[in-house]
Design a protein around this motif. Sequence first.
Motif, PDB file in Angstrom:
ATOM      1  N   THR A   1     -11.069  16.299   5.881  1.00  0.00           N
ATOM      2  CA  THR A   1     -11.453  15.960   4.710  1.00  0.00           C
ATOM      3  C   THR A   1     -10.616  15.484   3.722  1.00  0.00           C
ATOM      4  OG1 THR A   1     -13.598  17.155   4.993  1.00  0.00           O
ATOM      5  CG2 THR A   1     -12.956  16.544   2.962  1.00  0.00           C
ATOM      6  N   ARG A   2      -9.609  16.705   3.609  1.00  0.00           N
ATOM      7  CA  ARG A   2      -8.434  16.165   2.451  1.00  0.00           C
ATOM      8  C   ARG A   2      -7.508  14.957   3.006  1.00  0.00           C
ATOM      9  NH1 ARG A   2      -4.430  19.508   2.542  1.00  0.00           N
ATOM     10  NH2 ARG A   2      -4.876  20.853   4.590  1.00  0.00           N
ATOM     11  N   HIS A   3      -7.320  14.982   4.201  1.00  0.00           N
ATOM     12  CA  HIS A   3      -6.718  13.640   4.726  1.00  0.00           C
ATOM     13  C   HIS A   3      -7.335  12.247   4.374  1.00  0.00           C
ATOM     14  CE1 HIS A   3      -5.379  10.868   7.759  1.00  0.00           C
ATOM     15  NE2 HIS A   3      -4.007  11.277   7.242  1.00  0.00           N
ATOM     16  N   HIS A   4      -8.843  12.400   4.444  1.00  0.00           N
ATOM     17  CA  HIS A   4      -9.356  11.085   4.261  1.00  0.00           C
ATOM     18  C   HIS A   4      -9.529  11.006   2.878  1.00  0.00           C
ATOM     19  CE1 HIS A   4     -12.051   7.862   5.433  1.00  0.00           C
ATOM     20  NE2 HIS A   4     -12.904   8.129   4.615  1.00  0.00           N
ATOM     21  N   ASP A   5      -9.525  11.925   2.015  1.00  0.00           N
ATOM     22  CA  ASP A   5      -9.427  11.753   0.450  1.00  0.00           C
ATOM     23  C   ASP A   5      -8.256  11.185   0.217  1.00  0.00           C
ATOM     24  OD1 ASP A   5     -12.211  12.554   0.525  1.00  0.00           O
ATOM     25  OD2 ASP A   5     -11.622  14.833  -0.420  1.00  0.00           O
ATOM     26  N   ALA A   6      -7.248  11.636   0.672  1.00  0.00           N
ATOM     27  CA  ALA A   6      -5.975  11.078   0.185  1.00  0.00           C
ATOM     28  C   ALA A   6      -5.992   9.538   0.646  1.00  0.00           C
ATOM     29  CB  ALA A   6      -4.994  11.829   0.845  1.00  0.00           C
TER      30      ALA A   6
ATOM     31  N   VAL B   1       0.886  -1.256   0.075  1.00  0.00           N
ATOM     32  CA  VAL B   1       0.099  -0.120  -0.140  1.00  0.00           C
ATOM     33  C   VAL B   1       0.856   1.336   0.070  1.00  0.00           C
ATOM     34  CG1 VAL B   1      -1.786   1.315   1.060  1.00  0.00           C
ATOM     35  CG2 VAL B   1      -1.672  -1.293   1.500  1.00  0.00           C
ATOM     36  N   TRP B   2       1.830   1.188   1.002  1.00  0.00           N
ATOM     37  CA  TRP B   2       2.617   2.472   0.980  1.00  0.00           C
ATOM     38  C   TRP B   2       3.733   2.738  -0.160  1.00  0.00           C
ATOM     39  CZ3 TRP B   2       4.583   0.297   6.334  1.00  0.00           C
ATOM     40  CH2 TRP B   2       3.453   0.430   7.344  1.00  0.00           C
ATOM     41  N   ALA B   3       3.898   1.822  -0.875  1.00  0.00           N
ATOM     42  CA  ALA B   3       4.643   1.908  -2.039  1.00  0.00           C
ATOM     43  C   ALA B   3       3.802   2.845  -3.011  1.00  0.00           C
ATOM     44  CB  ALA B   3       4.628   0.551  -2.828  1.00  0.00           C
ATOM     45  N   ASN B   4       2.701   3.342  -3.044  1.00  0.00           N
ATOM     46  CA  ASN B   4       1.904   4.006  -4.162  1.00  0.00           C
ATOM     47  C   ASN B   4       1.858   5.724  -3.377  1.00  0.00           C
ATOM     48  OD1 ASN B   4       1.203   2.057  -6.068  1.00  0.00           O
ATOM     49  ND2 ASN B   4       0.198   1.282  -4.392  1.00  0.00           N
ATOM     50  N   LEU B   5       2.381   5.725  -2.353  1.00  0.00           N
ATOM     51  CA  LEU B   5       2.340   7.100  -1.737  1.00  0.00           C
ATOM     52  C   LEU B   5       2.961   8.067  -2.687  1.00  0.00           C
ATOM     53  CD1 LEU B   5       3.773   6.660   1.837  1.00  0.00           C
ATOM     54  CD2 LEU B   5       1.553   7.744   1.427  1.00  0.00           C
ATOM     55  N   ASP B   6       2.251   9.444  -2.618  1.00  0.00           N
ATOM     56  CA  ASP B   6       2.874  10.362  -3.437  1.00  0.00           C
ATOM     57  C   ASP B   6       3.228  11.840  -2.759  1.00  0.00           C
ATOM     58  OD1 ASP B   6       0.543  11.710  -3.153  1.00  0.00           O
ATOM     59  OD2 ASP B   6      -0.500  10.861  -5.035  1.00  0.00           O
ATOM     60  N   GLU B   7       3.484  12.645  -3.224  1.00  0.00           N
ATOM     61  CA  GLU B   7       3.826  13.923  -2.408  1.00  0.00           C
ATOM     62  C   GLU B   7       2.753  14.673  -1.828  1.00  0.00           C
ATOM     63  OE1 GLU B   7       6.962  16.095  -4.306  1.00  0.00           O
ATOM     64  OE2 GLU B   7       8.230  14.556  -4.254  1.00  0.00           O
ATOM     65  N   GLU B   8       1.520  14.539  -2.637  1.00  0.00           N
ATOM     66  CA  GLU B   8       0.293  15.353  -1.962  1.00  0.00           C
ATOM     67  C   GLU B   8      -0.040  14.526  -0.831  1.00  0.00           C
ATOM     68  OE1 GLU B   8      -4.288  16.046  -3.197  1.00  0.00           O
ATOM     69  OE2 GLU B   8      -2.704  15.327  -4.856  1.00  0.00           O
ATOM     70  N   GLN B   9      -0.286  13.115  -0.834  1.00  0.00           N
ATOM     71  CA  GLN B   9      -0.366  12.459   0.252  1.00  0.00           C
ATOM     72  C   GLN B   9       0.382  12.313   1.538  1.00  0.00           C
ATOM     73  OE1 GLN B   9      -0.672   8.980  -2.098  1.00  0.00           O
ATOM     74  NE2 GLN B   9      -2.728   8.665  -2.079  1.00  0.00           N
TER      75      GLN B   9
ATOM     76  N   TYR C   1      10.947   6.472   5.295  1.00  0.00           N
ATOM     77  CA  TYR C   1      11.936   5.564   5.010  1.00  0.00           C
ATOM     78  C   TYR C   1      11.331   5.065   3.563  1.00  0.00           C
ATOM     79  CZ  TYR C   1       9.006   2.255   7.533  1.00  0.00           C
ATOM     80  OH  TYR C   1       7.945   1.665   7.969  1.00  0.00           O
ATOM     81  N   VAL C   2      10.042   5.697   3.045  1.00  0.00           N
ATOM     82  CA  VAL C   2       9.421   4.912   1.934  1.00  0.00           C
ATOM     83  C   VAL C   2       9.665   6.135   0.881  1.00  0.00           C
ATOM     84  CG1 VAL C   2       7.410   4.398   0.805  1.00  0.00           C
ATOM     85  CG2 VAL C   2       7.758   3.731   3.217  1.00  0.00           C
ATOM     86  N   PHE C   3      10.769   5.894  -0.065  1.00  0.00           N
ATOM     87  CA  PHE C   3      10.974   6.676  -1.208  1.00  0.00           C
ATOM     88  C   PHE C   3      10.711   5.841  -2.321  1.00  0.00           C
ATOM     89  CE2 PHE C   3      13.133   8.537   2.370  1.00  0.00           C
ATOM     90  CZ  PHE C   3      12.792   9.837   2.375  1.00  0.00           C
ATOM     91  N   SER C   4       9.813   6.355  -3.313  1.00  0.00           N
ATOM     92  CA  SER C   4       9.720   5.868  -4.881  1.00  0.00           C
ATOM     93  C   SER C   4       9.912   7.078  -5.714  1.00  0.00           C
ATOM     94  CB  SER C   4       8.280   5.407  -4.922  1.00  0.00           C
ATOM     95  OG  SER C   4       7.439   6.395  -4.763  1.00  0.00           O
ATOM     96  N   ASP C   5       9.874   6.636  -6.766  1.00  0.00           N
ATOM     97  CA  ASP C   5       9.835   7.878  -8.009  1.00  0.00           C
ATOM     98  C   ASP C   5       8.866   9.013  -7.822  1.00  0.00           C
ATOM     99  OD1 ASP C   5      12.105   6.569  -9.286  1.00  0.00           O
ATOM    100  OD2 ASP C   5      10.747   5.414 -10.656  1.00  0.00           O
ATOM    101  N   ALA C   6       7.911   8.589  -7.241  1.00  0.00           N
ATOM    102  CA  ALA C   6       6.686   9.534  -7.208  1.00  0.00           C
ATOM    103  C   ALA C   6       6.648  10.499  -5.558  1.00  0.00           C
ATOM    104  CB  ALA C   6       5.239   9.154  -7.062  1.00  0.00           C
ATOM    105  N   LEU C   7       7.873   9.912  -4.960  1.00  0.00           N
ATOM    106  CA  LEU C   7       7.975  10.518  -3.598  1.00  0.00           C
ATOM    107  C   LEU C   7       9.318  10.538  -3.259  1.00  0.00           C
ATOM    108  CD1 LEU C   7       6.115  10.961  -1.207  1.00  0.00           C
ATOM    109  CD2 LEU C   7       6.256   8.845  -0.296  1.00  0.00           C
ATOM    110  N   GLU C   8      10.116  11.548  -4.020  1.00  0.00           N
ATOM    111  CA  GLU C   8      11.502  11.695  -3.779  1.00  0.00           C
ATOM    112  C   GLU C   8      11.596  12.941  -2.842  1.00  0.00           C
ATOM    113  OE1 GLU C   8      13.315  12.623  -7.726  1.00  0.00           O
ATOM    114  OE2 GLU C   8      13.327  10.500  -8.454  1.00  0.00           O
ATOM    115  N   SER C   9      10.664  14.032  -2.756  1.00  0.00           N
ATOM    116  CA  SER C   9      11.028  15.010  -1.944  1.00  0.00           C
ATOM    117  C   SER C   9      10.022  15.165  -0.820  1.00  0.00           C
ATOM    118  CB  SER C   9      10.670  16.389  -2.632  1.00  0.00           C
ATOM    119  OG  SER C   9      11.315  16.584  -3.889  1.00  0.00           O
TER     120      SER C   9
END
Length: 455
Positions: free
Chosen positions: A442-447, A98-106, A131-139
């Motif tokens: 609300t923003r958090h639950h949507d994310a 699940v966490w592998a799909n995290l992005d910067e907005e989330q 510690y979870v860094f992917s191509d969508a979560l570099e920053s």
Amino acid sequence: MTYFPRNPSPRLWIRQPLSCADPAAANGVVIQDSRIVERLAAGQEPSLPVDQVFDASQHVLLPGLVNTHHHFYQTLTRAYSAALNKELFPWLTTLYDVWANLDEEQITVASELAMVELLLSGCTTVADHHYVFSDALESAIDRQVETVRRLGVRAALTRGSMSVGRDQGGLPPQSVVQDEARILDDSSRLIQRYHQREEGAMITVALAPCSPFSVSRELMKATAELAKTEGVRLHTHLAETEDETRYCERLFGLRPLDYLEECGWLNERTWLAHGIHFTDEEIQRLGRAGTGVAHCPSSNMVLGSGLCPTLELERAGAPLGLAVDGSASNDHSNLAEEMRQAMLLGRLRYRPDQIGHDDVIRWATQGSARCLGRTDIGGLAPGQQADLALFRLDEPRFSGAENPLAALLLCGAHRADRVMVAGHWRVIDGAIPDLDLGALMTRHHDAAQRLWRAL
């Protein structure tokens, strides 16, 4: 030319608290700029005139609570059905996908919600282990810094890492495993850009491989060398479960602490999350080295990991702090509630007269500050930072309480009425000024829903 000195900064007296964690501050403290300038014993008045007075006669006064371990992003996977009722390793392997799909907005909204929850519970210094860094979560750390600055909290942010994935026999998917040179380069970048070395620092950076078995031996050693060169701290999970001990013995031929020492980590710049499964000899070694332990009571109970030997660690000389840990294994970010859990869980291991409310408050303030390598927070002494948490006892749960300080833990305080960070009120009347908490939720639950549906 005539010299006109600048007007001195206003002096604020937090006057006559109902009760105080520090008996030497029974009549309150005086704040000027970002510091405590006077600590007033019972009956004592400020030595100089004050400009403002805050009547604390209905408040219990504590130093600001200090959290020593968290995973902000995990607020997005609380009570996640597929991970319920599992021990650590199967829990991790379920959630890594699940966490592998995290992005910067989330990560941004998850960090904000976690910091807000901590702040409302009386926590003035937040710590995160990301510690979870992917191509969508570099920053991710850069986004957390922005949030820290916007909320005005104090933070110890750690640049985590994973370099051993499932293809190499590890737990995380390959999509969140990074090249070791990339990890070290980004670690150096973050230290240079954000780490503050002065007293009163609002942001510090530490280096934090997820666990000794999530990265290579080479990266563990290189991280320790980089931390020593840069003068920053080290952090990782260690001795959380018996499975971990067996895994390390099979992988390295060593117990976790022996492996940690071999990699150059057993020193006063290191603090460890959990620290449950140590032998008596290992506890003494931790104490001699000055290596700290972040006690995570709720997480340890949820995952059935065991009981941290808190009193033995503290007696041996190891700094002992308190932590909420990740919100997917707790499942909250409330440090006030964690104090109560720490006291009650401690009573399962020790006699009631061996562990009291004052011990746990010490862990959540002075002990936690020591874990983070700081002497300028965690107390109410003159010269320390003006980080304060004030709690009212006007809820039904407190009615009839004779000892206000003990009531915070025994009756279950969970929300501060006032919180000050570096001399600024960040929580007033139980709320954060100018924050729309409903909109944030609300923003958090949507994310969170977007993350769940990404599988």
